[in-house]
Write a protein that holds these residues in place. Structure first.
Motif, PDB file in Angstrom:
ATOM      1  N   ILE A   1     -13.668   0.834  37.801  1.00 59.77           N
ATOM      2  CA  ILE A   1     -14.602  -0.145  38.348  1.00 59.77           C
ATOM      3  C   ILE A   1     -13.833  -1.405  38.739  1.00 59.77           C
ATOM      4  CG2 ILE A   1     -16.653  -1.538  37.873  1.00 59.77           C
ATOM      5  CD1 ILE A   1     -17.480   0.572  35.835  1.00 59.77           C
ATOM      6  N   ASN A   2     -14.029  -1.856  39.987  1.00 57.82           N
ATOM      7  CA  ASN A   2     -13.435  -3.108  40.464  1.00 57.82           C
ATOM      8  C   ASN A   2     -11.926  -3.115  40.253  1.00 57.82           C
ATOM      9  OD1 ASN A   2     -13.504  -5.621  41.685  1.00 57.82           O
ATOM     10  ND2 ASN A   2     -13.868  -6.719  39.769  1.00 57.82           N
ATOM     11  N   VAL A   3     -11.249  -2.140  40.833  1.00 55.02           N
ATOM     12  CA  VAL A   3      -9.808  -1.961  40.623  1.00 55.02           C
ATOM     13  C   VAL A   3      -9.037  -2.636  41.756  1.00 55.02           C
ATOM     14  CG1 VAL A   3      -7.957  -0.267  40.432  1.00 55.02           C
ATOM     15  CG2 VAL A   3     -10.150   0.156  39.323  1.00 55.02           C
ATOM     16  N   TYR A   4      -7.965  -3.304  41.379  1.00 54.70           N
ATOM     17  CA  TYR A   4      -7.060  -3.938  42.330  1.00 54.70           C
ATOM     18  C   TYR A   4      -5.669  -3.336  42.167  1.00 54.70           C
ATOM     19  CZ  TYR A   4     -10.510  -7.588  43.288  1.00 54.70           C
ATOM     20  OH  TYR A   4     -11.634  -8.261  43.679  1.00 54.70           O
TER      21      TYR A   4
ATOM     22  N   TYR B   1      -4.921  -2.640  38.364  1.00 55.37           N
ATOM     23  CA  TYR B   1      -5.501  -3.481  37.327  1.00 55.37           C
ATOM     24  C   TYR B   1      -6.953  -3.770  37.672  1.00 55.37           C
ATOM     25  CZ  TYR B   1      -0.735  -4.266  35.740  1.00 55.37           C
ATOM     26  OH  TYR B   1       0.537  -4.078  35.279  1.00 55.37           O
ATOM     27  N   GLN B   2      -7.743  -4.024  36.635  1.00 56.72           N
ATOM     28  CA  GLN B   2      -9.173  -4.235  36.824  1.00 56.72           C
ATOM     29  C   GLN B   2      -9.468  -5.726  36.966  1.00 56.72           C
ATOM     30  OE1 GLN B   2     -11.593  -3.052  33.509  1.00 56.72           O
ATOM     31  NE2 GLN B   2     -13.441  -2.814  34.724  1.00 56.72           N
ATOM     32  N   GLY B   3     -10.281  -6.060  37.967  1.00 57.03           N
ATOM     33  CA  GLY B   3     -10.756  -7.418  38.148  1.00 57.03           C
ATOM     34  C   GLY B   3      -9.694  -8.383  38.645  1.00 57.03           C
ATOM     35  N   ARG B   4     -10.165  -9.618  39.009  1.00 54.25           N
ATOM     36  CA  ARG B   4      -9.245 -10.675  39.404  1.00 54.25           C
ATOM     37  C   ARG B   4      -9.696 -12.034  38.871  1.00 54.25           C
ATOM     38  NH1 ARG B   4     -11.177 -13.575  43.894  1.00 54.25           N
ATOM     39  NH2 ARG B   4     -13.011 -12.639  44.882  1.00 54.25           N
ATOM     40  N   GLY B   5     -10.640 -12.034  37.927  1.00 53.85           N
ATOM     41  CA  GLY B   5     -11.107 -13.277  37.328  1.00 53.85           C
ATOM     42  C   GLY B   5     -10.079 -13.855  36.368  1.00 53.85           C
ATOM     43  N   PRO B   6     -10.357 -15.069  35.828  1.00 51.37           N
ATOM     44  CA  PRO B   6      -9.395 -15.733  34.934  1.00 51.37           C
ATOM     45  C   PRO B   6      -9.103 -14.963  33.657  1.00 51.37           C
ATOM     46  CG  PRO B   6     -11.039 -17.283  35.755  1.00 51.37           C
ATOM     47  CD  PRO B   6     -11.504 -15.929  36.158  1.00 51.37           C
ATOM     48  N   LYS B   7      -9.967 -14.056  33.259  1.00 51.34           N
ATOM     49  CA  LYS B   7      -9.735 -13.293  32.046  1.00 51.34           C
ATOM     50  C   LYS B   7      -9.454 -11.819  32.335  1.00 51.34           C
ATOM     51  CE  LYS B   7     -12.579 -16.310  29.147  1.00 51.34           C
ATOM     52  NZ  LYS B   7     -13.715 -16.384  28.199  1.00 51.34           N
ATOM     53  N   SER B   8      -9.157 -11.474  33.579  1.00 51.75           N
ATOM     54  CA  SER B   8      -8.926 -10.079  33.958  1.00 51.75           C
ATOM     55  C   SER B   8      -7.466  -9.701  33.746  1.00 51.75           C
ATOM     56  CB  SER B   8      -9.313  -9.862  35.424  1.00 51.75           C
ATOM     57  OG  SER B   8      -8.445 -10.598  36.260  1.00 51.75           O
ATOM     58  N   HIS B   9      -7.205  -8.409  33.758  1.00 52.62           N
ATOM     59  CA  HIS B   9      -5.846  -7.906  33.564  1.00 52.62           C
ATOM     60  C   HIS B   9      -4.968  -8.202  34.778  1.00 52.62           C
ATOM     61  CE1 HIS B   9      -6.945  -5.925  29.840  1.00 52.62           C
ATOM     62  NE2 HIS B   9      -7.998  -5.397  30.444  1.00 52.62           N
TER      63      HIS B   9
END
Length: 552
Positions: free
Chosen positions: A110-113, A122-130
């Motif tokens: 889900i939401n992979v970058y 890696y998942q997500g791009r928010g301040p607490k994401s991997h």
């Protein structure tokens, strides 16, 4: 009251500098943050009791927590003049979008970058994401969203819209226009990889991860069935089931004219096939291509909204499904008292059924038991037209106390899939029939002798119905080496390769895993053909009377 006003008030009292400083500190410590900023009339100083100390510490902790919870300031767009910042760190040689899009830390899809510097997901791009922490730890700053192909710079968080990234977006999710698809079979094409290696789009190697060559050859063969290929290249299947979606992505990557590498990997499709088949087909165990092809076509048919009962309800059935007339006659055994033996009698009643098929099974004659002068097994040859006679409506086969005859019916499908049955299993051992099936790929085959005449059908009776070979899946038996674990010495291992026709150049190409090479059309029949796909030749009649010449 401000600090300046407080100090002036203390100066007027006439105290010593030390006492002034201590009283000023006590004065300012007794002020609450709100009162110190809001008005000029501070509250009296508090006593230095235990309760007040706890209250002061708790208020300080609350302020620190509030500051920690605030998200860091992130840019909505790059600073003027710095649009290409970090883009020089992208390494296209490590990018491989063929594998399943799973976060390398959480294994979530889900939401992979994808990091464009090292190629990891890696998942997500928010301040607490991997992905955010990866950008800080490894100093990798450019990421692409695998769902919408948008590129972002982290930790800043702004989107990059540079045209220099279009090649990466295209490799991640190739898209085609109708004009490009129409030219695939007409215009010869050549392309170059990042390393400068030349390849032909549509004729690329496919990675054999362990034992998935049975899937590779089937996917390669189906990707050269023109109407099926065009459907998966042009239709928007983003909301389709995962099996259909991953098939479309793999087909588009096989025909990609801007690929970074001259091969693709079916890893994503393999994972979905293993899941949907309850691990009947996996990448670690060999399987039969005919079994997989049958399962694959039926599940693609259902995934595209096809019906289990209504014929031609999906593109799969429109391309491959045909009709077959089956005549069955029961055989009974009776005791003959005069000769003291059993007598087999055929029933006078003949039952006729109409059934539908996606592939036709052809039976090989039994292999000879004797050896030649050089003490080698004799490998016989049989023409393809001979084993096709099974469907002429005259030859009968006995099976399960019944005698059956088969006949093809009009209208014939645009593509015929033939399965040459080579493998059989008895109670003791599995057997392979090495008989060579001969055919002429340049001339095609005429199936009119195996089709029942139909006066209501537009095809004139007596005229040939020609089919041309599109793909030929070949079996090879390879003996195991002595150093191969978990296998008996001398045991044969099944390997598969596929021979494909390039319609644009009228040349033949053989693909076996990552190896791609040209082959002469006269030599195609020398292998142990197992699955064949034949395309109906267009004639002026089938071209709806437009006066088109016969096309092969």
């Amino acid at each position: 009251m401000s600090k300046r006003q407080a100090s002036e008030a203390l100066d007027e009292s006439g105290d010593s500098p030390a006492s002034k400083r201590s009283r000023f500190d006590d004065y300012t410590m007794g002020m609450t943050p709100a009162s110190a900023d809001a008005d000029d009339h501070p509250t009296p100083p508090r006593d230095n009791g235990e309760a007040d100390d706890k209250a002061d510490h708790s208020s300080d902790d609350d302020e620190m927590d509030e500051e920690d919870e605030k998200a860091p300031i992130r840019q909505a767009e790059p600073t003027a003049g710095y649009d290409d910042l970090y883009l020089d760190t992208i390494d296209r040689n490590v990018l491989d979008f063929d594998f399943e899009k799973l976060c390398s830390v959480t294994l979530s899809n889900i939401n992979v970058y994808a990091c464009l510097v090292c190629g990891k997901y890696y998942q997500g791009r928010g301040p607490k994401s991997h992905a955010y922490f990866h950008a800080l730890d490894e100093d990798h700053h450019v990421f692409i969203n695998m769902s919408n192909q948008k590129v972002y710079v982290l930790p800043e968080g702004y989107e990059v819209k540079s045209k220099s990234l279009d090649d990466i977006k295209y490799v991640s999710d190739p898209r085609y226009t109708r004009q490009e698809v129409a030219e695939l079979d007409r215009v010869p094409r050549r392309a170059l990889t990042l390393a400068g290696k030349e390849y032909v789009p549509g004729f690329v190697g496919m990675n054999n991860i362990k034992e998935n060559d049975y899937l590779n050859v089937v996917v390669q063969a189906l990707s050269h069935v023109s109407p099926l290929r065009n459907f998966f290249l042009l239709e928007d299947l983003s909301s389709a089931p995962e099996l259909v979606k991953r098939t479309s992505i793999l087909f588009r990557k096989i025909w990609n004219p801007r690929a970074f590498k001259a091969h693709v990997s079916p890893h994503e499709l393999l994972q979905e096939v293993s899941l949907r088949s309850n691990k009947r087909f996996t990448l670690t165990a060999p399987s039969d291509p005919a079994d997989f092809l049958s399962w694959y076509l039926n599940h693609l048919h259902l995934g595209l909204g096809g019906s289990r009962t209504k014929p031609h309800s999906s593109v799969i059935q429109k391309i491959f499904q045909g009709r077959l007339k089956v005549e069955s006659q029961a055989i009974t055994a009776r005791a003959d008292e005069a000769q003291d033996r059993l007598r087999f009698e055929e029933s006078s009643e003949i039952q006729t059924d109409i059934t539908r098929f996606l592939l036709l099974t052809l039976d090989l004659p039994p292999a000879p038991l004797f050896q030649d002068e050089q003490e080698r097994n004799i490998i016989p040859q049989v023409p393809l037209t001979t084993i096709l006679a099974k469907y002429n409506g005259v030859l009968a086969q006995e099976l399960n106390a019944q005698r059956r005859r088969y006949r093809l019916l009009h209208p014939l499908p645009p593509f015929l899939i033939l399965h040459i049955k080579r493998f059989s299993r008895n109670k003791f051992v599995a057997e392979r029939n090495p008989t060579i099936v001969t055919f002429d790929a340049r001339e095609g085959i005429d199936v009119s002798p195996y089709v029942e005449p139909d006066p209501n059908h537009p095809h004139p009776p007596g005229e040939p119905i020609m089919y041309d070979l599109v793909a030929n899946i070949v079996h090879e038996a390879v003996r195991q080496r002595e150093d191969v674990a978990d296998s008996a010495v001398g045991e044969e291992r099944k390997t598969w390769k596929v021979q494909l026709r390039n319609k644009a150049t009228d040349e033949w190409v053989v693909c076996q895993d990552l190896f791609v090479d040209k082959i002469q059309a006269e030599l195609l029949y020398l292998g142990e053909s197992y699955l064949q796909i034949w395309e109906r030749r267009r004639t002026p009649t089938t071209a709806q009377g437009k006066g088109k010449a016969v096309q092969r």
